[in-house]
Design a protein around this motif. Structure first.
Motif, PDB file in Angstrom:
ATOM      1  N   ALA A 140      67.820  29.787 -70.091  1.00 38.45           N
ATOM      2  CA  ALA A 140      66.501  30.194 -70.579  1.00 38.45           C
ATOM      3  C   ALA A 140      65.984  31.436 -69.872  1.00 38.45           C
ATOM      4  O   ALA A 140      65.201  32.194 -70.434  1.00 38.45           O
ATOM      5  N   ALA A 141      66.412  31.670 -68.650  1.00 35.57           N
ATOM      6  CA  ALA A 141      65.916  32.801 -67.853  1.00 35.57           C
ATOM      7  C   ALA A 141      66.886  33.973 -67.820  1.00 35.57           C
ATOM      8  O   ALA A 141      66.612  34.975 -67.143  1.00 35.57           O
ATOM      9  N   GLU A 142      67.995  33.905 -68.527  1.00 36.37           N
ATOM     10  CA  GLU A 142      69.020  34.949 -68.442  1.00 36.37           C
ATOM     11  C   GLU A 142      68.489  36.338 -68.785  1.00 36.37           C
ATOM     12  O   GLU A 142      68.819  37.316 -68.131  1.00 36.37           O
ATOM     13  N   GLU A 143      67.666  36.445 -69.825  1.00 33.22           N
ATOM     14  CA  GLU A 143      67.162  37.760 -70.240  1.00 33.22           C
ATOM     15  C   GLU A 143      66.274  38.403 -69.182  1.00 33.22           C
ATOM     16  O   GLU A 143      66.131  39.623 -69.147  1.00 33.22           O
ATOM     17  N   LEU A 155      66.578  26.417 -77.479  1.00 37.49           N
ATOM     18  CA  LEU A 155      65.341  27.042 -77.931  1.00 37.49           C
ATOM     19  C   LEU A 155      64.140  26.472 -77.168  1.00 37.49           C
ATOM     20  O   LEU A 155      63.284  27.220 -76.687  1.00 37.49           O
ATOM     21  N   SER A 156      64.077  25.165 -77.023  1.00 37.75           N
ATOM     22  CA  SER A 156      62.963  24.547 -76.296  1.00 37.75           C
ATOM     23  C   SER A 156      62.932  25.010 -74.843  1.00 37.75           C
ATOM     24  O   SER A 156      61.856  25.267 -74.292  1.00 37.75           O
ATOM     25  N   ALA A 157      64.097  25.144 -74.217  1.00 43.32           N
ATOM     26  CA  ALA A 157      64.139  25.613 -72.828  1.00 43.32           C
ATOM     27  C   ALA A 157      63.598  27.039 -72.726  1.00 43.32           C
ATOM     28  O   ALA A 157      62.819  27.341 -71.815  1.00 43.32           O
ATOM     29  N   ARG A 158      63.968  27.908 -73.666  1.00 45.02           N
ATOM     30  CA  ARG A 158      63.446  29.288 -73.659  1.00 45.02           C
ATOM     31  C   ARG A 158      61.932  29.306 -73.890  1.00 45.02           C
ATOM     32  O   ARG A 158      61.201  30.073 -73.269  1.00 45.02           O
ATOM     33  N   VAL A 166      62.315  27.882 -60.453  1.00 46.43           N
ATOM     34  CA  VAL A 166      61.183  28.752 -60.164  1.00 46.43           C
ATOM     35  C   VAL A 166      61.378  30.097 -60.867  1.00 46.43           C
ATOM     36  O   VAL A 166      62.385  30.772 -60.670  1.00 46.43           O
ATOM     37  N   LYS A 167      60.383  30.469 -61.682  1.00 43.84           N
ATOM     38  CA  LYS A 167      60.424  31.738 -62.426  1.00 43.84           C
ATOM     39  C   LYS A 167      60.160  32.900 -61.468  1.00 43.84           C
ATOM     40  O   LYS A 167      59.326  32.789 -60.568  1.00 43.84           O
ATOM     41  N   ARG A 168      60.849  33.988 -61.697  1.00 46.97           N
ATOM     42  CA  ARG A 168      60.621  35.172 -60.858  1.00 46.97           C
ATOM     43  C   ARG A 168      59.165  35.602 -60.931  1.00 46.97           C
ATOM     44  O   ARG A 168      58.555  35.576 -61.978  1.00 46.97           O
TER      45      ARG A 168
END
Length: 190
Positions: free
Chosen positions: A158-161, A92-95, A187-189
């Motif tokens: 955390a980034a799967e969705e 949850l914290s990672a998301r 790195v976030k898209r």
């Protein structure tokens, strides 16, 4: 803190739930010349504590009830140094941290993790010692630190969705010991 002196860094917000460390943090920030831009947030990274504090700092809208409502993100960079081992709910914290990132933002991590004992880089003996330390109360003595977490997996998840991270660069260190850690950049898209 010496790495945070860049003039390109306009503000630093450091979540620190241990109020007893605030004076030392403030002193260190002042000594490093970043005291004016370093803001100590008296909370953990758990949303129930972090959301109200970010609202007080005008970083989240007043009505936001959760971090996923931080439309477009809040931060360019999030730095996690040996903190994710002690959050109550790692996934949850990672998301929630992911939600706080602006598109193209980065999470920089240095986190100790479960020994990769099932791989050539790990050690069964070191993993057994992690279990012994856990049995003897390691987390009680060391700020709720849990040595049995797969932090890399939680951060990747955390980034799967959103289709995953744009890039991930992770290095593993001291894999044959009972205190292995990962260090790297997610790195976030954009």
């Amino acid at each position: 803190m010496p790495l945070l002196r860049s003039p390109a860094i306009k503000a630093i917000y450091g979540a620190e739930p241990c109020h007893g460390l605030h004076a030392a943090l403030r002193s260190r920030a002042d000594a490093e010349g970043i005291g004016e831009k370093y803001h100590i947030l008296p909370c953990s990274v758990a949303a129930s504590e972090l959301v109200p504090v970010l609202q007080k700092q005008d970083l989240l809208p007043a009505g936001a009830a959760a971090l996923d409502q931080a439309a477009g993100g809040v931060f360019d960079t999030i730095l996690c140094v040996r903190v994710l081992c002690s959050v109550p709910d790692l996934e949850l914290s990672a998301r929630e941290l992911y939600a706080l990132l602006k598109p193209g933002g980065k999470i920089l991590v240095v986190e100790h993790v479960v020994n990769p004992w099932r791989t050539a880089k790990g050690s069964v003996v070191a993993r057994a010692m992690q279990a012994v330390y856990g049995f003897l109360g390691w987390s009680w003595y060391i700020g709720d630190c849990r040595m049995n977490r797969d932090t890399e997996k939680a951060l990747r998840g955390a980034a799967e969705e959103d289709g995953g991270w744009e890039s991930v660069e992770i290095e593993r260190w001291f894999g044959r010991t009972c205190m292995p850690y990962i260090a790297g950049v997610f790195v976030k898209r954009g």
